[in-house]
Design an enzyme around this catalytic site. Structure first.
Site, PDB file in Angstrom:
ATOM      1  N   LYS A 153       0.826  -1.212   0.000  1.00 43.70           N
ATOM      2  CA  LYS A 153       0.000   0.000   0.000  1.00 43.70           C
ATOM      3  C   LYS A 153       0.862   1.265   0.000  1.00 43.70           C
ATOM      4  CE  LYS A 153      -2.098  -1.932   3.546  1.00 43.70           C
ATOM      5  NZ  LYS A 153      -1.718  -3.339   3.341  1.00 43.70           N
ATOM      6  N   ILE A 154       1.857   1.303   0.889  1.00 41.54           N
ATOM      7  CA  ILE A 154       2.672   2.516   1.000  1.00 41.54           C
ATOM      8  C   ILE A 154       3.624   2.638  -0.195  1.00 41.54           C
ATOM      9  CG2 ILE A 154       4.399   3.716   2.418  1.00 41.54           C
ATOM     10  CD1 ILE A 154       3.073   2.311   4.881  1.00 41.54           C
ATOM     11  N   ASP A 173      10.008  -6.790  -5.104  1.00 37.19           N
ATOM     12  CA  ASP A 173       9.037  -7.323  -4.143  1.00 37.19           C
ATOM     13  C   ASP A 173       9.010  -8.834  -4.330  1.00 37.19           C
ATOM     14  OD1 ASP A 173       6.515  -8.085  -2.793  1.00 37.19           O
ATOM     15  OD2 ASP A 173       6.109  -5.932  -2.743  1.00 37.19           O
ATOM     16  N   CYS A 201       8.990  -2.470   2.799  1.00 36.86           N
ATOM     17  CA  CYS A 201       8.622  -3.862   3.087  1.00 36.86           C
ATOM     18  C   CYS A 201       8.528  -4.053   4.602  1.00 36.86           C
ATOM     19  CB  CYS A 201       9.663  -4.813   2.487  1.00 36.86           C
ATOM     20  SG  CYS A 201      11.329  -4.484   3.062  1.00 36.86           S
ATOM     21  N   PRO A 202       7.848  -5.106   5.062  1.00 39.59           N
ATOM     22  CA  PRO A 202       7.767  -5.325   6.512  1.00 39.59           C
ATOM     23  C   PRO A 202       9.087  -5.883   7.037  1.00 39.59           C
ATOM     24  CG  PRO A 202       6.630  -7.077   5.357  1.00 39.59           C
ATOM     25  CD  PRO A 202       7.104  -6.126   4.304  1.00 39.59           C
ATOM     26  N   THR A 228      11.272   4.355   6.080  1.00 38.86           N
ATOM     27  CA  THR A 228      10.102   4.702   6.904  1.00 38.86           C
ATOM     28  C   THR A 228       9.390   3.426   7.345  1.00 38.86           C
ATOM     29  OG1 THR A 228       8.754   4.899   4.912  1.00 38.86           O
ATOM     30  CG2 THR A 228       9.641   6.954   5.818  1.00 38.86           C
ATOM     31  N   SER A 229      10.049   2.262   7.209  1.00 35.64           N
ATOM     32  CA  SER A 229       9.345   1.001   7.515  1.00 35.64           C
ATOM     33  C   SER A 229       9.646   0.492   8.915  1.00 35.64           C
ATOM     34  CB  SER A 229       9.665  -0.057   6.468  1.00 35.64           C
ATOM     35  OG  SER A 229       8.838   0.152   5.353  1.00 35.64           O
ATOM     36  N   ARG A 230      10.759  -0.173   9.092  1.00 31.17           N
ATOM     37  CA  ARG A 230      11.165  -0.637  10.422  1.00 31.17           C
ATOM     38  C   ARG A 230      12.685  -0.525  10.508  1.00 31.17           C
ATOM     39  NH1 ARG A 230       6.767   0.207  11.731  1.00 31.17           N
ATOM     40  NH2 ARG A 230       5.211  -1.187  12.627  1.00 31.17           N
ATOM     41  N   ASP A 254      13.172   7.404   9.459  1.00 27.47           N
ATOM     42  CA  ASP A 254      12.059   7.654  10.375  1.00 27.47           C
ATOM     43  C   ASP A 254      12.004   6.563  11.445  1.00 27.47           C
ATOM     44  OD1 ASP A 254       9.668   9.110  11.195  1.00 27.47           O
ATOM     45  OD2 ASP A 254       8.546   7.353  10.506  1.00 27.47           O
ATOM     46  N   GLU A 259      15.114   1.953  18.416  1.00 27.77           N
ATOM     47  CA  GLU A 259      14.283   3.133  18.704  1.00 27.77           C
ATOM     48  C   GLU A 259      13.456   2.994  19.973  1.00 27.77           C
ATOM     49  OE1 GLU A 259      11.850   3.160  15.081  1.00 27.77           O
ATOM     50  OE2 GLU A 259      10.106   2.787  16.327  1.00 27.77           O
ATOM     51  N   HIS A 291       9.873   8.191  14.204  1.00 28.56           N
ATOM     52  CA  HIS A 291       8.717   7.348  13.842  1.00 28.56           C
ATOM     53  C   HIS A 291       7.449   8.200  13.752  1.00 28.56           C
ATOM     54  CE1 HIS A 291       7.596   2.858  13.843  1.00 28.56           C
ATOM     55  NE2 HIS A 291       6.638   3.518  13.205  1.00 28.56           N
TER      56      HIS A 291
HETATM   57  P1  NAI Z   1       1.888  -3.907   2.823  1.00 31.56           P
HETATM   58  O1  NAI Z   1       1.691  -5.210   3.510  1.00 31.56           O
HETATM   59  O2  NAI Z   1       0.757  -3.306   2.057  1.00 31.56           O
HETATM   60  O3  NAI Z   1       3.132  -4.039   1.801  1.00 31.56           O
HETATM   61  C1  NAI Z   1       4.339  -4.656   2.124  1.00 31.56           C
HETATM   62  C2  NAI Z   1       4.960  -5.155   0.814  1.00 31.56           C
HETATM   63  O4  NAI Z   1       6.255  -5.684   1.124  1.00 31.56           O
HETATM   64  C3  NAI Z   1       4.150  -6.299   0.160  1.00 31.56           C
HETATM   65  O5  NAI Z   1       3.948  -6.007  -1.212  1.00 31.56           O
HETATM   66  C4  NAI Z   1       5.034  -7.516   0.347  1.00 31.56           C
HETATM   67  O6  NAI Z   1       4.923  -8.468  -0.706  1.00 31.56           O
HETATM   68  C5  NAI Z   1       6.419  -6.874   0.374  1.00 31.56           C
HETATM   69  N1  NAI Z   1       7.428  -7.741   0.961  1.00 31.56           N
HETATM   70  C6  NAI Z   1       7.282  -8.649   1.971  1.00 31.56           C
HETATM   71  N2  NAI Z   1       8.452  -9.277   2.185  1.00 31.56           N
HETATM   72  C7  NAI Z   1       9.339  -8.773   1.297  1.00 31.56           C
HETATM   73  C8  NAI Z   1      10.714  -9.038   1.019  1.00 31.56           C
HETATM   74  N3  NAI Z   1      11.382  -9.998   1.671  1.00 31.56           N
HETATM   75  N4  NAI Z   1      11.316  -8.326   0.042  1.00 31.56           N
HETATM   76  C9  NAI Z   1      10.627  -7.382  -0.661  1.00 31.56           C
HETATM   77  N5  NAI Z   1       9.329  -7.097  -0.452  1.00 31.56           N
HETATM   78  C10 NAI Z   1       8.701  -7.777   0.518  1.00 31.56           C
HETATM   79  O7  NAI Z   1       2.435  -2.908   3.921  1.00 31.56           O
HETATM   80  P2  NAI Z   1       2.355  -1.307   3.934  1.00 31.56           P
HETATM   81  O8  NAI Z   1       1.072  -0.866   4.518  1.00 31.56           O
HETATM   82  O9  NAI Z   1       2.745  -0.789   2.591  1.00 31.56           O
HETATM   83  O10 NAI Z   1       3.490  -0.964   5.021  1.00 31.56           O
HETATM   84  C11 NAI Z   1       4.851  -1.236   4.780  1.00 31.56           C
HETATM   85  C12 NAI Z   1       5.620  -1.109   6.075  1.00 31.56           C
HETATM   86  O11 NAI Z   1       5.620   0.255   6.502  1.00 31.56           O
HETATM   87  C13 NAI Z   1       4.987  -1.863   7.275  1.00 31.56           C
HETATM   88  O12 NAI Z   1       5.437  -3.190   7.324  1.00 31.56           O
HETATM   89  C14 NAI Z   1       5.448  -1.078   8.461  1.00 31.56           C
HETATM   90  O13 NAI Z   1       6.617  -1.706   8.976  1.00 31.56           O
HETATM   91  C15 NAI Z   1       5.812   0.292   7.897  1.00 31.56           C
HETATM   92  N6  NAI Z   1       4.992   1.379   8.460  1.00 31.56           N
HETATM   93  C16 NAI Z   1       5.640   2.445   9.023  1.00 31.56           C
HETATM   94  C17 NAI Z   1       4.931   3.510   9.531  1.00 31.56           C
HETATM   95  C18 NAI Z   1       5.621   4.720  10.112  1.00 31.56           C
HETATM   96  O14 NAI Z   1       4.977   5.553  10.781  1.00 31.56           O
HETATM   97  N7  NAI Z   1       6.911   4.902   9.903  1.00 31.56           N
HETATM   98  C19 NAI Z   1       3.456   3.494   9.531  1.00 31.56           C
HETATM   99  C20 NAI Z   1       2.876   2.354   8.853  1.00 31.56           C
HETATM  100  C21 NAI Z   1       3.625   1.329   8.356  1.00 31.56           C
END
Ligand code: NAI
Length: 327
Positions: A153-154, A173, A201-202, A228-230, A254, A259, A291
């Site tokens: 999504k992001i 991906d 990615c997560p 901005t992920s983890r 971020d 953290e 964050h």
């Molecule tokens: P999402 O689940 O919609 O997308 C994650 C994508 O990563 C998927 O397309 C998945 O196939 C891909 N993926 C999984 N394992 C992978 C790998 N080994 N290599 C490459 N791609 C891989 O998640 P969304 O909503 O886009 O969020 C992404 C991340 O952003 C979350 O996991 C979270 O950690 C982080 N996040 C950070 C925030 C912040 O405030 N900084 C707020 C919300 C989310």
């Protein structure tokens, strides 16, 4: 329904009070994080609500179950702070899978623009009536290549934003989106071809330290990295070495692996023990935010609404669409 709400921040209150009141969900707000030492605060609750830096390990899960608690409601998308395998079959864990991909992607772009156009420096200079331009030379994003790791999504919103800037977008991906028009490449090619790399990615076993000494070595000289992920997607020591050797042009962070001991709290006036974050922050080409990518009015409202809906649906129907584990 009484919900023990851990790690409460002032910005949470108006949104959770509003949606809670509307749905007869009573939140008991605790400033402290949920961990082994604080879990007893949840003793009289029907459910527990936690955020990204609360610790939900096997000890905490056993305690919650012993208090008769059947629901753990995460008010975030990522769940790497919960021992999901252990929770399965014992407690229902629900989350907010999406609240505003725009908030996070827009913050990623804000950080990138800050770093490449030095607006953070210009702001401070002109506040002091210093109108000199020396040291402020940036570069155009138009025509540059950005590599997006994770096109969920992001990542997809980030792709749209970058295309709007006239950037060439490539992506990696493990589950490429079919018929999306996204140019997927191998991780190696993404690393070697990108001027900017943005992680979306997560955090999993496979992505832990996906940016390390070896993968940094494969990048273009001067590559800009955005996370901005983890935090644990990046080996911070390897990043520091990459910055010191000038291999990395800039880093926009971020999130940070360690953290949980620092972020969301005010340590100004204190001596910070973590040398790695101190050295990163001291670099002129590193921007750290704590964050905050999710922190928009829209996202906070969506987080509170979905969390309350998850709780209501669990206690009414015994199930919920946003479950990660079942009891
Ligand atoms: P999402 O689940 O919609 O997308 C994650 C994508 O990563 C998927 O397309 C998945 O196939 C891909 N993926 C999984 N394992 C992978 C790998 N080994 N290599 C490459 N791609 C891989 O998640 P969304 O909503 O886009 O969020 C992404 C991340 O952003 C979350 O996991 C979270 O950690 C982080 N996040 C950070 C925030 C912040 O405030 N900084 C707020 C919300 C989310």
């Amino acid at each position: 329904m009484k919900i023990a709400f851990f790690d409460t921040k002032p910005y949470d209150l108006p949104y959770f009070e509003k949606y809670g009141k509307k749905n007869s969900v009573e939140f008991k707000f605790f400033d402290t994080r949920l961990c082994e030492d604080t879990v007893s605060l949840a003793r009289d609750a029907d459910a527990v609500c936690v955020f990204v830096n609360d610790t939900v390990n096997s000890f905490v899960i056993d305690k919650l179950v012993s208090y008769g608690i059947r629901l753990l409601a995460l008010r975030c998308a990522g769940f790497n702070n919960v021992d999901i395998r252990y929770a399965s079959g014992k407690i229902c864990v629900v989350r907010v899978p999406a609240y505003s991909p725009y908030a996070v992607a827009e913050h990623a772009m804000a950080m990138l623009l800050t770093m490449v156009r030095r607006t953070h420096k210009a702001y401070i200079r002109t506040k002091d009536f210093n109108f000199s331009l020396s040291g402020l030379v940036g570069f155009d994003l138009c025509g540059k290549t950005i590599g997006i790791v994770g096109t969920g999504k992001i990542g997809c919103v980030m792709i749209d934003i970058c295309r709007g800037f006239g950037m060439r977008v490539i992506a990696y991906d493990i589950f490429p989106r079919k018929d999306s028009g996204i140019e997927y490449v191998s991780l190696e090619k993404l690393l070697s071809d990108s001027d900017v790399i943005s992680l979306h990615c997560p955090l999993t076993e496979a992505t832990y330290h996906i940016i390390n000494e070896e993968t940094i070595g494969q990048m273009k000289n001067g590559a800009v990295i955005i996370n901005t992920s983890r935090g644990a997607l990046i080996d911070a020591e390897a990043l520091l070495l990459g910055i010191k050797s000038r291999k990395i042009g800039a880093a926009c962070l971020d999130v940070y692996e360690e953290e949980s001991d620092l972020f969301f709290e005010d340590f100004s006036g204190h001596i910070v023990e973590d040398d790695t974050i101190a050295r990163l922050i001291s670099m002129p080409n590193v921007l750290v935010t704590s964050h905050q990518a999710f922190l928009t009015e829209e996202a906070l409202s969506n987080i509170a609404q979905t969390t309350v809906e998850n709780i209501v649906s669990f206690f009414r129907d015994g199930k919920c669409d946003n479950e990660i584990t079942r009891r």
